[in-house]
Enzyme design. Structure first.
Site, short mmCIF file in Angstrom:
data_model
loop_
_atom_site.label_atom_id
_atom_site.label_comp_id
_atom_site.label_asym_id
_atom_site.label_seq_id
_atom_site.Cartn_x
_atom_site.Cartn_y
_atom_site.Cartn_z
N ASP A 1 0.86 -1.18 0.00
CA ASP A 1 0.00 0.00 0.00
C ASP A 1 0.90 1.23 0.00
O ASP A 1 1.86 1.32 0.79
CB ASP A 1 -0.91 0.01 1.23
CG ASP A 1 -1.92 1.14 1.19
OD1 ASP A 1 -2.99 0.94 0.61
OD2 ASP A 1 -1.60 2.23 1.73
N ILE A 2 0.62 2.19 -0.88
CA ILE A 2 1.40 3.43 -0.93
C ILE A 2 1.03 4.29 0.26
O ILE A 2 -0.14 4.62 0.47
CB ILE A 2 1.15 4.18 -2.25
CG1 ILE A 2 1.54 3.29 -3.45
CG2 ILE A 2 1.94 5.48 -2.30
CD1 ILE A 2 1.24 3.91 -4.79
N GLU B 1 -4.80 2.27 -4.12
CA GLU B 1 -3.34 2.37 -4.14
C GLU B 1 -2.68 1.10 -3.65
O GLU B 1 -1.48 1.09 -3.37
CB GLU B 1 -2.88 3.56 -3.29
CG GLU B 1 -3.16 3.45 -1.80
CD GLU B 1 -4.54 3.98 -1.42
OE1 GLU B 1 -4.73 4.28 -0.25
OE2 GLU B 1 -5.41 4.11 -2.30
#
Length: 691
Positions: free
Chosen positions: A548-549, A591
C-alpha cells in the site's frame, strides 16, 4: 473351485511346439538321429506335421510362429545331416531361405541358432569354422543379390513411371489440356495421366472408324507443337512400318497445307507431298482435315492416304471424325479446368478453416505461411511481416535463409515490403532479372538466390497491416494462377491477423488494469487460486505480498489526481521490474498492489518485500508537478502446507499490512498462515525484521 480348462488348453497349445522343439534339440545333441531308429524320427515328423497344421489352421500369423518354424527347420536339416553328412549343403540352402523369406530381425537370430547347433554337433574347430563361414557367406551373398535385384527393379519401375509421366506431359501440352499447373505433384501427374488416357482412347476409336469406313493405307493423327512450328505423329493405323513420327515442319507437304490453311485438303496424286513417310510414299491419294477448336485454335490434323482417290463423302466422314476428336479434347480440357477450380476452392477453404482456428497473431502468421507453401510447393522462402507505428517486423518466416529474418525489425525505407504497405498493391511488377539490386526488407538484410518474388499486401478493409513475402529459386514458380491463390490467401490472413489482434487486445483489457497495466483484481484472484492449487499438489511453498502506498491521499489532495495516477503508474512499473519472471503482479485496489510469489517461503518472501520497499522509497516518480517520492508498507503471508486457502492467505497478508501501517509505515510485516489463529509477525523467526 473347478479348473479353468479354457486357459489350460490355451497354454497347452502355446507350449506344445516349443516343448517338442526342445525335446528334438536334446535328441539332436545326443546323436539320436545318427541312426534310423524310428522313435526320434517319429517325434520329428509329428512336430513338423503339427507346425504345418498350425500354419494352415491359424487365423493369425504371430511373430513367434516364424521363429518356431524356422528353428524347427534348422533341427530337421541338422537331423538329416547327422544321418547323412554329405548333405551338409542343405544347411547353406536353409540359411539362404531364412534371408529370402524372413525379415532380418528374425533371420539373423535363426542363423545364429543354426550355426550354434552345427558347432555343437561338429565338436572340432576346423569343420565348425568352415561350416559357419560358408553359411554366413552364403546368406550374406544371397541377401546382397536379392537386395540388388529389388533395388534394380525399383529403379526400373521408377524410371518407367517417370518416363510415362513425361510423355503424358508432352501429350497434354500438345492437346492443350494443361499449361502450367500449381497443383501438388501427385495431383498434377494423376490428372495428366487420366486426361491423356481419355483423349488417346477417343483417338484410337476415331482411327478404327476411319479404317473401317475409308479402307486407307494409313490414317493418322498429327498434333501441332505448342509454338506451332512443327507437328508430330501421335496415333496411327497403317500398313507401312516407315512412318516418320516427327517432328515435321508445319508448313511443308500435304500435311503442312492442312495445318497452314486450316482447311481440308484432298489430293488425287499427292505421293510426292506425303512427307510423313521415310522415303517414297506407298500411297498416291491424300485427304487431310484440321483438328480445329470451336474458338479457332488449331490442335493438329487427321490425315488418311491410299491408292484410290477420296470422294467428298469420304472427306466429310473424316471431318466428322475430326470433330469428334476435337470435342473430346475440349471436353477433357474443360473437365481439367473444372477440376483445377474445384481443387483451388478446396485449398482456399482449407486455408480459411485453419486460419479461423488461430487465436494469436503468431499462430495466424505461422498458419498463413504453412498454407502458402501448400498452395505453391515451389516456394523456397515465405514470410509474414506486420507494421505498427511505422515499424515493420517479421513475425513468421519459413524456408531457406530464414534464420537471419526471424524477428527482424526495421523502419520505413525504399524496400519492397515498405512500398507494398504504402501502395497496397503486390510488388514487384516485373521480373527479378530486370532489377539491378532487389531490396526486400532493409538495406542490412540481403536475400540471395531468388529468381521469382512476389510480395502481397495484407489488406483488412482500407488498411494494410503487413505483407506476405513469397520467393523461389525457380523463375517459373509463381505463375498467374498461383499468384491469384496467394493474393486471396493474403486477404484472409489479414482478416485473421486483425481478428487475433482484437482478441488479444480484448483479452488484455479483460485481464489488466487500464491505469497501471498490471493484472486486475479478478484475474489476480483466479491466478491466486490456480497457484495455490499447484502448491498444494506439489507441496511447494507459496507467498502473497500486499503493498500500500503510504499517505497516497495526500498526494492526490496536494498535487491532484493526475499526479496520483502518474505515481501509481511509476510504482507499478517499478514493481514489474523488481519482480521475478515467475512472480505475478496485480493491482489489488486503489493504491494497493499485490504480488504472488510461487516457490517462495517466508524468509525468501520477506527478502523480496524488503528489496521492493527500498526500491520504491529510493525512486523519484515523475509527474506533471515534478518528481515525487513515496514509500510503501507491505504485509506478507506464506502457505507452506495445511488446509488454508486463498481467503486465509489474503486475510493474513491484509492483517500484516494493517500492522505495518500501525507501526509507522514504510516497513514490512509478515504473518504465519500455518497458524491462522495467531498471525504473528516473524521477528522471532527472522532477526532484524523491521517492527
Amino acid at each position: 473351485m473347478p479348473p479353468r480348462t479354457g486357459t489350460a488348453h490355451r497354454w497347452a497349445a502355446l507350449g506344445a511346439l516349443p516343448a517338442a522343439c526342445a525335446a528334438l534339440c536334446l535328441l539332436l545333441l545326443c546323436g539320436a538321429f545318427a541312426t534310423t531308429r524310428p522313435a526320434p524320427w517319429a517325434i520329428l515328423v509329428a512336430t513338423v506335421v503339427g507346425a504345418l497344421a498350425r500354419w494352415g489352421l491359424s487365423a493369425q500369423r504371430r511373430a513367434w510362429h516364424a521363429i518356431e518354424n524356422g528353428f524347427l527347420c534348422a533341427l530337421a536339416v541338422l537331423a538329416v545331416i547327422q544321418l547323412a553328412p554329405p548333405l551338409q549343403p542343405l544347411m547353406y540352402l536353409l540359411a539362404a531361405g531364412y534371408v529370402l523369406v524372413l525379415p532380418l530381425r528374425v533371420a539373423i537370430p535363426l542363423l545364429a541358432a543354426l550355426i550354434g547347433l552345427d558347432a555343437s554337433l561338429a565338436g572340432q574347430w576346423p569343420p565348425t569354422v568352415a561350416h559357419a563361414s560358408f553359411t554366413a557367406l552364403f546368406a550374406a551373398l544371397y541377401h546382397l543379390l536379392l537386395g540388388g535385384r529389388l533395388a534394380a527393379a525399383r529403379r526400373a519401375e521408377s524410371l518407367a513411371v517417370r518416363k510415362r509421366i513425361e510423355e503424358a506431359e508432352v501429350r497434354a501440352r500438345e492437346l492443350r489440356l494443361v499449361a502450367v499447373s500449381s497443383d501438388g505433384p501427385d495431383a498434377k501427374e494423376r490428372h495428366l495421366l487420366s486426361g491423356v488416357a481419355e483423349v488417346e482412347e477417343v483417338l484410337r476409336g476415331a482411327l478404327a472408324v476411319a479404317e473401317a469406313a475409308l479402307h486407307p493405307h494409313t490414317v493418322a493423327v498429327f498434333l501441332l507443337s505448342p509454338e506451332g512450328e512443327s507437328a508430330r505423329l501421335r496415333e496411327c493405323a497403317s500398313q507401312s512400318d516407315k512412318l516418320f513420327r516427327g517432328p515435321l515442319p508445319s508448313r511443308e507437304g500435304a500435311l503442312g497445307a492442312v495445318l497452314s490453311t486450316q482447311r481440308a485438303v484432298r489430293l488425287d496424286d499427292g505421293a510426292p507431298q506425303l512427307t510423313y513417310y521415310e522415303g517414297r510414299s506407298p500411297a498416291g491419294a491424300f485427304c487431310g482435315v484440321p483438328l480445329q477448336e470451336r474458338a479457332g485454335g488449331l490442335i493438329g490434323a487427321l490425315v488418311a492416304d491410299r491408292n484410290a482417290p477420296f470422294s467428298e463423302d469420304e472427306q466429310r466422314v473424316l471431318e466428322a471424325l475430326a470433330g469428334e476428336v476435337t470435342r473430346a479434347v475440349e471436353a477433357e480440357r474443360l473437365l481439367g479446368a473444372v477440376r483445377r477450380e474445384k481443387e483451388e476452392k478446396a485449398r482456399f477453404f482449407r486455408a480459411l478453416e485453419e486460419l479461423n482456428k488461430t487465436t494469436t497473431p503468431q499462430q495466424a502468421a505461422q498458419t498463413a505461411i504453412a498454407q502458402a507453401r501448400q498452395m505453391c510447393g515451389a516456394l523456397d522462402l515465405c514470410a509474414i511481416t506486420l507494421v505498427e507505428d511505422r515499424r515493420h517486423r517479421v513475425v513468421a518466416v519459413d524456408g531457406e535463409g530464414a534464420s537471419p529474418l526471424r524477428d527482424l525489425s526495421f523502419g520505413e525505407n525504399a524496400g519492397l515490403v515498405c512500398n507494398v504497405v504504402k501502395l497496397g498493391a503486390p510488388l514487384p511488377g516485373r521480373a527479378l532479372g530486370a532489377m539491378d539490386r532487389v531490396l526486400i526488407f532493409d538495406a542490412g538484410t540481403v536475400v540471395r538466390g531468388l529468381a521469382a518474388l512476389k510480395i502481397f499486401p495484407l489488406k483488412a478493409g482500407e488498411s494494410v497491416v503487413g505483407t506476405l513475402v513469397c520467393g523461389s529459386h525457380s523463375p517459373d514458380a509463381l505463375p498467374e494462377a498461383a499468384q491469384k491463390e496467394l493474393a486471396m490467401l493474403a486477404l484472409q490472413a489479414a482478416e485473421a491477423l486483425v481478428r487475433t489482434r482484437l482478441y488479444a487486445q480484448a483479452e488484455r483489457l479483460a485481464t489488466t488494469d487500464g491505469l497501471t497495466a498490471l493484472l486486475n483484481r479478478r484475474t489476480f484472484n483466479a491466478q491466486l487460486h490456480a497457484r495455490l492449487r499447484e502448491a498444494e499438489r506439489y507441496q511447494r511453498p507459496l507467498s502473497l505480498l500486499l503493498l500500500d502506498i503510504d499517505h497516497f491521499k495526500q498526494v492526490n489532495d496536494g498535487y491532484g489526481h493526475p499526479a496520483g495516477d502518474a505515481v501509481l503508474r511509476s510504482v507499478a512499473s517499478l514493481l514489474t521490474r523488481q519482480a521475478r519472471e515467475t512472480d505475478i503482479v496485480a493491482r489489488y485496489g486503489g493504491e494497493e498492489m499485490a504480488l504472488i510469489l510461487p516457490e517462495t517461503d517466508a524468509r525468501g518472501a520477506l527478502a523480496i518485500a524488503e528489496r521492493i520497499r527500498k526500491a520504491v522509497g529510493g525512486a523519484h516518480h515523475p509527474t506533471d508537478q515534478g518528481t515525487l517520492k513515496v514509500t510503501v508498507s507491505a504485509g506478507l503471508s506464506t502457505w507452506s502446507g495445511g488446509a488454508d486457502g486463498a481467503e486465509e492467505l489474503l486475510v493474513a497478508a491484509d492483517k500484516a499490512l494493517y500492522r505495518a501501517k500501525q507501526a509507522g509505515r514504510n516497513r514490512v510485516f509478515a504473518a504465519n498462515p500455518a497458524s491462522p489463529g495467531v498471525h504473528g509477525d516473524l521477528r522471532s523467526v527472522l532477526p532484524g525484521s523491521p517492527g
